[in-house]
Write an enzyme that holds these catalytic residues in place. Structure first.
Site, PDB file in Angstrom:
ATOM      1  N   ARG A 183      10.973  -0.108  -4.711  1.00 29.88           N
ATOM      2  CA  ARG A 183      11.957  -0.083  -5.789  1.00 29.88           C
ATOM      3  C   ARG A 183      13.352  -0.113  -5.171  1.00 29.88           C
ATOM      4  NH1 ARG A 183      10.032   1.058 -10.668  1.00 29.88           N
ATOM      5  NH2 ARG A 183      11.984   1.958 -11.397  1.00 29.88           N
ATOM      6  N   VAL A 188       2.241 -11.045   2.599  1.00 32.75           N
ATOM      7  CA  VAL A 188       2.102 -12.089   1.583  1.00 32.75           C
ATOM      8  C   VAL A 188       3.298 -13.030   1.676  1.00 32.75           C
ATOM      9  CG1 VAL A 188       2.016 -12.547  -0.895  1.00 32.75           C
ATOM     10  CG2 VAL A 188       0.722 -10.625   0.079  1.00 32.75           C
ATOM     11  N   ALA A 192       0.843  -1.207   0.000  1.00 33.27           N
ATOM     12  CA  ALA A 192       0.000   0.000   0.000  1.00 33.27           C
ATOM     13  C   ALA A 192       0.870   1.245   0.000  1.00 33.27           C
ATOM     14  CB  ALA A 192      -0.933  -0.006   1.213  1.00 33.27           C
ATOM     15  N   ILE A 215       2.807   3.711  -5.212  1.00 33.69           N
ATOM     16  CA  ILE A 215       2.585   3.064  -6.507  1.00 33.69           C
ATOM     17  C   ILE A 215       1.420   2.072  -6.419  1.00 33.69           C
ATOM     18  CG2 ILE A 215       3.650   1.516  -8.226  1.00 33.69           C
ATOM     19  CD1 ILE A 215       6.309   2.973  -7.686  1.00 33.69           C
ATOM     20  N   ALA A 267      10.927  11.759  -9.070  1.00 34.53           N
ATOM     21  CA  ALA A 267      11.534  12.321 -10.275  1.00 34.53           C
ATOM     22  C   ALA A 267      12.079  13.731 -10.014  1.00 34.53           C
ATOM     23  CB  ALA A 267      10.500  12.354 -11.398  1.00 34.53           C
ATOM     24  N   HIS A 310      -9.803  34.472  -5.873  1.00 28.39           N
ATOM     25  CA  HIS A 310     -11.069  33.870  -5.465  1.00 28.39           C
ATOM     26  C   HIS A 310     -11.946  33.675  -6.693  1.00 28.39           C
ATOM     27  CE1 HIS A 310     -14.623  32.980  -3.105  1.00 28.39           C
ATOM     28  NE2 HIS A 310     -15.287  33.820  -3.891  1.00 28.39           N
ATOM     29  N   ALA A 345       3.739  -4.477  -5.816  1.00 23.64           N
ATOM     30  CA  ALA A 345       4.222  -3.081  -5.726  1.00 23.64           C
ATOM     31  C   ALA A 345       4.863  -2.893  -4.356  1.00 23.64           C
ATOM     32  CB  ALA A 345       3.067  -2.105  -5.935  1.00 23.64           C
TER      33      ALA A 345
HETATM   34  P1  FAD Z   1      15.227   6.358 -13.983  1.00 24.25           P
HETATM   35  O1  FAD Z   1      14.051   7.127 -14.403  1.00 24.25           O
HETATM   36  O2  FAD Z   1      15.020   4.976 -13.468  1.00 24.25           O
HETATM   37  O3  FAD Z   1      16.220   6.342 -15.224  1.00 24.25           O
HETATM   38  C1  FAD Z   1      17.416   5.644 -15.206  1.00 24.25           C
HETATM   39  C2  FAD Z   1      17.862   5.429 -16.627  1.00 24.25           C
HETATM   40  O4  FAD Z   1      19.178   4.901 -16.598  1.00 24.25           O
HETATM   41  C3  FAD Z   1      17.011   4.453 -17.403  1.00 24.25           C
HETATM   42  O5  FAD Z   1      16.578   5.041 -18.606  1.00 24.25           O
HETATM   43  C4  FAD Z   1      17.941   3.263 -17.657  1.00 24.25           C
HETATM   44  O6  FAD Z   1      17.725   2.668 -18.945  1.00 24.25           O
HETATM   45  C5  FAD Z   1      19.297   3.930 -17.627  1.00 24.25           C
HETATM   46  N1  FAD Z   1      20.391   3.031 -17.261  1.00 24.25           N
HETATM   47  C6  FAD Z   1      20.525   2.268 -16.146  1.00 24.25           C
HETATM   48  N2  FAD Z   1      21.714   1.642 -16.122  1.00 24.25           N
HETATM   49  C7  FAD Z   1      22.361   2.001 -17.257  1.00 24.25           C
HETATM   50  C8  FAD Z   1      23.620   1.698 -17.807  1.00 24.25           C
HETATM   51  N3  FAD Z   1      24.501   0.909 -17.173  1.00 24.25           N
HETATM   52  N4  FAD Z   1      23.939   2.233 -19.010  1.00 24.25           N
HETATM   53  C9  FAD Z   1      23.074   3.046 -19.665  1.00 24.25           C
HETATM   54  N5  FAD Z   1      21.883   3.378 -19.173  1.00 24.25           N
HETATM   55  C10 FAD Z   1      21.525   2.878 -17.986  1.00 24.25           C
HETATM   56  N6  FAD Z   1       7.989   9.942  -9.230  1.00 24.25           N
HETATM   57  C11 FAD Z   1       7.444  11.167  -9.091  1.00 24.25           C
HETATM   58  O7  FAD Z   1       8.143  12.111  -8.725  1.00 24.25           O
HETATM   59  N7  FAD Z   1       6.112  11.383  -9.355  1.00 24.25           N
HETATM   60  C12 FAD Z   1       5.285  10.390  -9.752  1.00 24.25           C
HETATM   61  O8  FAD Z   1       4.108  10.615  -9.989  1.00 24.25           O
HETATM   62  C13 FAD Z   1       5.838   9.098  -9.908  1.00 24.25           C
HETATM   63  N8  FAD Z   1       5.069   8.073 -10.311  1.00 24.25           N
HETATM   64  C14 FAD Z   1       5.625   6.844 -10.518  1.00 24.25           C
HETATM   65  C15 FAD Z   1       4.798   5.815 -10.941  1.00 24.25           C
HETATM   66  C16 FAD Z   1       5.328   4.558 -11.156  1.00 24.25           C
HETATM   67  C17 FAD Z   1       4.434   3.445 -11.652  1.00 24.25           C
HETATM   68  C18 FAD Z   1       6.736   4.332 -10.962  1.00 24.25           C
HETATM   69  C19 FAD Z   1       7.336   2.977 -11.230  1.00 24.25           C
HETATM   70  C20 FAD Z   1       7.551   5.356 -10.528  1.00 24.25           C
HETATM   71  C21 FAD Z   1       7.006   6.624 -10.287  1.00 24.25           C
HETATM   72  N9  FAD Z   1       7.786   7.676  -9.832  1.00 24.25           N
HETATM   73  C22 FAD Z   1       7.220   8.918  -9.638  1.00 24.25           C
HETATM   74  C23 FAD Z   1       9.225   7.516  -9.546  1.00 24.25           C
HETATM   75  C24 FAD Z   1      10.049   8.062 -10.707  1.00 24.25           C
HETATM   76  O9  FAD Z   1       9.728   7.379 -11.883  1.00 24.25           O
HETATM   77  C25 FAD Z   1      11.536   7.938 -10.372  1.00 24.25           C
HETATM   78  O10 FAD Z   1      11.797   8.592  -9.161  1.00 24.25           O
HETATM   79  C26 FAD Z   1      12.387   8.556 -11.457  1.00 24.25           C
HETATM   80  O11 FAD Z   1      12.162   7.982 -12.716  1.00 24.25           O
HETATM   81  C27 FAD Z   1      13.872   8.420 -11.099  1.00 24.25           C
HETATM   82  O12 FAD Z   1      14.624   9.047 -12.072  1.00 24.25           O
HETATM   83  P2  FAD Z   1      16.125   8.624 -12.375  1.00 24.25           P
HETATM   84  O13 FAD Z   1      16.564   9.490 -13.499  1.00 24.25           O
HETATM   85  O14 FAD Z   1      16.902   8.624 -11.128  1.00 24.25           O
HETATM   86  O15 FAD Z   1      16.064   7.100 -12.852  1.00 24.25           O
HETATM   87  P1  AMP Z   2       6.720   1.614  -1.248  1.00 15.82           P
HETATM   88  O1  AMP Z   2       8.121   1.170  -0.946  1.00 15.82           O
HETATM   89  O2  AMP Z   2       6.334   2.918  -0.626  1.00 15.82           O
HETATM   90  O3  AMP Z   2       6.394   1.564  -2.715  1.00 15.82           O
HETATM   91  O4  AMP Z   2       5.752   0.580  -0.568  1.00 15.82           O
HETATM   92  C1  AMP Z   2       5.863  -0.804  -0.707  1.00 15.82           C
HETATM   93  C2  AMP Z   2       5.043  -1.440   0.394  1.00 15.82           C
HETATM   94  O5  AMP Z   2       5.003  -2.864   0.197  1.00 15.82           O
HETATM   95  C3  AMP Z   2       5.604  -1.202   1.790  1.00 15.82           C
HETATM   96  O6  AMP Z   2       4.655  -0.513   2.559  1.00 15.82           O
HETATM   97  C4  AMP Z   2       5.863  -2.611   2.323  1.00 15.82           C
HETATM   98  O7  AMP Z   2       5.532  -2.736   3.694  1.00 15.82           O
HETATM   99  C5  AMP Z   2       4.932  -3.479   1.478  1.00 15.82           C
HETATM  100  N1  AMP Z   2       5.356  -4.893   1.402  1.00 15.82           N
HETATM  101  C6  AMP Z   2       6.616  -5.367   1.148  1.00 15.82           C
HETATM  102  N2  AMP Z   2       6.637  -6.721   1.143  1.00 15.82           N
HETATM  103  C7  AMP Z   2       5.351  -7.140   1.406  1.00 15.82           C
HETATM  104  C8  AMP Z   2       4.703  -8.426   1.523  1.00 15.82           C
HETATM  105  N3  AMP Z   2       5.373  -9.579   1.384  1.00 15.82           N
HETATM  106  N4  AMP Z   2       3.365  -8.441   1.791  1.00 15.82           N
HETATM  107  C9  AMP Z   2       2.668  -7.298   1.919  1.00 15.82           C
HETATM  108  N5  AMP Z   2       3.221  -6.069   1.828  1.00 15.82           N
HETATM  109  C10 AMP Z   2       4.541  -5.957   1.565  1.00 15.82           C
END
Ligand code: FAD
Ligand code: AMP
Length: 481
Positions: free
Chosen positions: A279, A245, A189, A192, A327, A451, A276
């Site tokens: 990460r 789980v 929960a 994501i 991000a 407003h 979920a």
């Molecule tokens: P990334 O976006 O992960 O980019 C890393 C890049 O490095 C990738 O393109 C990868 O291909 C490249 N790479 C890795 N290793 C190598 C290598 N050795 N050589 C060449 N390239 C490489 N964040 C928010 O702020 N707001 C949101 O609403 C939000 N929603 C999200 C929803 C979901 C479903 C998910 C999964 C994430 C969300 N996030 C959100 C988190 C956000 O996506 C990350 O925090 C952000 O993308 C991190 O940016 P970054 O540049 O550090 O890494």
């Molecule tokens: P976040 O890191 O904020 O995306 O949240 C991930 C959530 O998954 C955390 O709140 C964890 O407590 C939960 N979580 C991790 N492993 C398990 C599991 N095996 N069963 C249920 N929840 C989990």
């Protein structure tokens, strides 16, 4: 031949592409390497955020919110729109189009700023030498005066839940369902899990969220977490806390999940399951043994406050380093590092990183929570304003939630602002600006807000800190001063 650059950026996610563009703007010779291959089998920039994160999830949240409004709320507004249905493949295809437009846009931005792009995997060797294996298998050697690692993060996998195409998916798979699952399990929960659970819940899926922790949204202010939990439950999300789980079994295209809670071990069967559970930083095949870059005990690239690693001239930014995996946090780190390389002296203010959950209503906060301040023994005062008292919220028929301002008891300086409500992902920017400029609650109360706007609720919450909110009944608190 080894090509020399002022700056080598590894990763073109938000942290990396911001660093690359800013460094190029400052006149540096920049190369950016990324290995991402998108669904269409093409190299794509923008990383997790653009390809499988922030943007596609928000595209689906927007569509499904409109669907809920049209099917359940229009009637109240006097709009007749019977028989509204959802076409999931069209929704997914539109999401893909948005992603493609944006990733191409980032490619264009990098190009127009003169950043050299290499499509392939980079490995950092000693002395800022980088070996790139391009997608066609050829290799290229680079040498940088500076290297910025921005390799991001990937979903955590847990042994009880091995992914299985279409049935047990991570956040990436959950963005591509082609039909609404009748029963959907979500493990975790966190932000994501709640966002993706909401997408499918809004389309009629029976969503059960299984969360190991006893506390809901422990990082949020308790009052905000309580209100959010209540609202999500009222939308039909079945959120079960204290539920860990421990196993999954796939049989006849269904997933049976085994979990344990206070009552012992139980099972539930779902049509699909989203894992979920968080990460983790991504550093696979990135660092040679003599790169000089250390990882911390949790696998993040170790950096100081200025994002310098232990190797001279090597920096790391974004999800691959400590701090919230957001991000915008990575973007600011990328810009800071680029500017520092160019001789400027910026800092990232880690006390002013906004957090947003894009459920409906949205949840957003910046700064300290009440529980953090209590734990630190700090004295503070609060002012809250319910969205139900906002004229604009009433006009929009969207009155759930509240805004709370927390200020220092003695100096009145704002320490945190917390909100649940429609569009608070936008209103939080005003809170961040106030905190960035070290505003007092009084300063915010003395600022004129247009407003009728939802933002006025922030103004009223700031006034409420000293008991002067205009649109709160003349409570004891309001009479005090
Ligand atoms: P990334 O976006 O992960 O980019 C890393 C890049 O490095 C990738 O393109 C990868 O291909 C490249 N790479 C890795 N290793 C190598 C290598 N050795 N050589 C060449 N390239 C490489 N964040 C928010 O702020 N707001 C949101 O609403 C939000 N929603 C999200 C929803 C979901 C479903 C998910 C999964 C994430 C969300 N996030 C959100 C988190 C956000 O996506 C990350 O925090 C952000 O993308 C991190 O940016 P970054 O540049 O550090 O890494
Ligand atoms: P976040 O890191 O904020 O995306 O949240 C991930 C959530 O998954 C955390 O709140 C964890 O407590 C939960 N979580 C991790 N492993 C398990 C599991 N095996 N069963 C249920 N929840 C989990």
């Amino acid at each position: 031949m080894t090509e020399k650059y002022d700056v080598i950026v590894i990763g073109a996610g938000p942290a990396g592409y911001h660093a690359a563009i800013r460094a190029a703007q400052l006149g540096l010779k920049v190369v950016c390497i990324d290995k991402w291959i998108n669904k269409q089998g093409e190299p794509a920039y923008g990383g997790t955020c653009l390809n499988v994160g922030c943007i596609p999830s928000k595209a689906l949240l927007e569509t499904t919110h409109k669907f809920v409004e049209a099917s359940t709320e229009f009637e109240v507004l006097g709009i007749q729109a019977k028989g509204i249905t959802i076409d999931v493949p069209t929704m997914i295809a539109r999401k893909d189009k948005v992603v493609q437009n944006l990733t191409k846009g980032v490619a264009g931005l990098l190009k127009s700023n003169g950043v050299t792009m290499l499509d392939g995997a980079a490995k950092l060797n000693a002395a800022r030498m980088v070996e790139v294996t391009l997608h066609d298998g050829s290799t290229q050697s680079l040498e940088g005066d500076n290297v910025i690692i921005a390799t991001g993060s990937v979903p955590v996998a847990i042994p009880p839940c091995p992914l299985q195409e279409d049935l047990i998916v991570d956040s990436t798979g959950a963005l591509d369902f082609q039909k609404v699952p009748k029963r959907l399990g979500v493990i975790g929960a966190g932000v994501i899990g709640l966002e993706l659970g909401s997408v499918w819940n809004r389309l009629g899926s029976e969503v059960v969220v299984l969360e190991a922790l006893e506390e809901f949204l422990p990082m949020a202010d308790k009052q905000v977490a309580r209100e959010t939990g209540k609202l999500l439950k009222s939308q039909g999300m079945d959120i079960r806390l204290g539920t860990r789980v421990t196993g999954t079994e796939v049989k006849k295209n269904k997933v049976t999940v085994t979990y344990s809670n206070a009552d012992g071990e139980k099972q539930e069967t779902f049509d699909q399951l989203i894992v979920a559970v968080g990460r983790r930083p991504y550093t696979e095949n990135l660092l040679s043994a003599d790169s000089g870059v250390d990882l911390d005990e949790r696998g993040f690239v170790y950096v100081n406050d200025l994002c310098s690693t232990n190797a001279p001239g090597v920096y790391a930014v974004g999800d691959v380093v400590r701090g919230p995996m957001l991000a915008h946090k990575g973007m600011e780190e990328g810009v800071m590092v680029a500017e520092r390389i160019a001789g400027h002296k910026p800092l990232v203010n880690y006390d002013c990183v906004p957090s947003v959950i894009y459920t409906h209503p949205e949840v957003a906060w910046v700064g300290k929570t009440e529980q953090e301040l209590k734990a630190a023994g700090e004295s503070f005062k609060t002012g809250s304003f319910p969205m139900a008292a906002s004229g604009r919220a009433m006009a929009a028929n969207d009155t759930a939630g509240f805004i709370k301002v927390i200020a220092d008891e003695h100096t009145d300086r704002i320490l945190g602002i917390h909100m649940v409500g429609a569009h608070v992902s936008e209103i939080i920017a005003e809170a961040v600006i106030a905190m960035e400029f070290e505003s007092s609650a009084e300063d915010l109360g003395l600022t004129m807000f247009a407003h009728p706007t939802l933002s006025e609720s922030l103004h009223e919450a700031a006034l409420a800190v000293s008991g002067h909110a205009i649109h709160i009944a003349n409570s004891k608190r309001n009479r005090k001063k």
